[in-house]
Design a protein around this motif. Structure first.
Motif, PDB file in Angstrom:
ATOM      1  N   SER A   1       0.857  -1.068   0.412  1.00 54.28           N
ATOM      2  CA  SER A   1      -0.125  -0.203   0.116  1.00 54.28           C
ATOM      3  C   SER A   1       0.678   1.160   0.310  1.00 54.28           C
ATOM      4  O   SER A   1       1.878   1.219   0.743  1.00 54.28           O
TER       5      SER A   1
ATOM      6  N   GLN B   1       0.851   5.369  -0.084  1.00 50.91           N
ATOM      7  CA  GLN B   1       0.150   6.607   0.140  1.00 50.91           C
ATOM      8  C   GLN B   1       0.781   7.879  -0.796  1.00 50.91           C
ATOM      9  O   GLN B   1       2.019   8.575  -0.007  1.00 50.91           O
TER      10      GLN B   1
ATOM     11  N   HIS C   1      -1.460  -1.374  -4.096  1.00 53.75           N
ATOM     12  CA  HIS C   1      -2.863  -0.532  -3.651  1.00 53.75           C
ATOM     13  C   HIS C   1      -1.801   1.132  -3.928  1.00 53.75           C
ATOM     14  O   HIS C   1      -1.203   1.237  -2.540  1.00 53.75           O
TER      15      HIS C   1
END
Length: 128
Positions: free
Chosen positions: A49, A51, A84
């Motif tokens: 993941s 960000q 992700h």
């Protein structure tokens, strides 16, 4: 060496390779005032993941950057099966912060002004 220690070493190694991949392949993120942080790595599933933050939040090309990260990282780093990635704006109008007026925040650009009184036929101004 215990399994937990091996997992920690494996995660550290993979985290370093993901960081290097982002720096090498996407220098524009940092050059344009953005950031990319690894939020989570799952060694068992091969999921990572990411960000994007800073100037990436609300940037018009963030969705393209996210797609490029997702497709290229799984090709270049064999242990990774799925990526992700988001800008943290998903709850504010869809992936990448771009939605169809469902109550989300619209991106803003330096020097952009809004005129709530009158409408114009010219459309939005380019951010450059």
């Amino acid at each position: 060496m215990s399994t937990d220690a091996q997992d920690a070493d494996g995660e550290d190694d993979l985290r370093e390779r993901v960081t290097n991949f982002l720096r090498r392949n996407f220098p524009q993120i940092q050059m344009h005032g953005g950031s990319a942080a690894i939020q989570h790595i799952d060694l068992e599933t091969g999921e990572v993941s990411i960000q994007l933050g800073g100037a990436c939040s609300g940037c018009g090309i963030s969705p393209m950057t996210i797609q490029a990260i997702k497709s290229r990282m799984v090709k270049e780093i064999p242990e990774i099966t799925k990526v992700h990635a988001d800008t943290g704006m998903e709850g504010m109008g869809g992936e990448g912060g771009h939605g169809g007026g469902d109550g989300g925040m619209e991106p803003s650009f330096p020097g952009e002004t809004t005129d709530d009184g009158e409408s114009s036929d010219e459309g939005p101004q380019a951010p450059f």
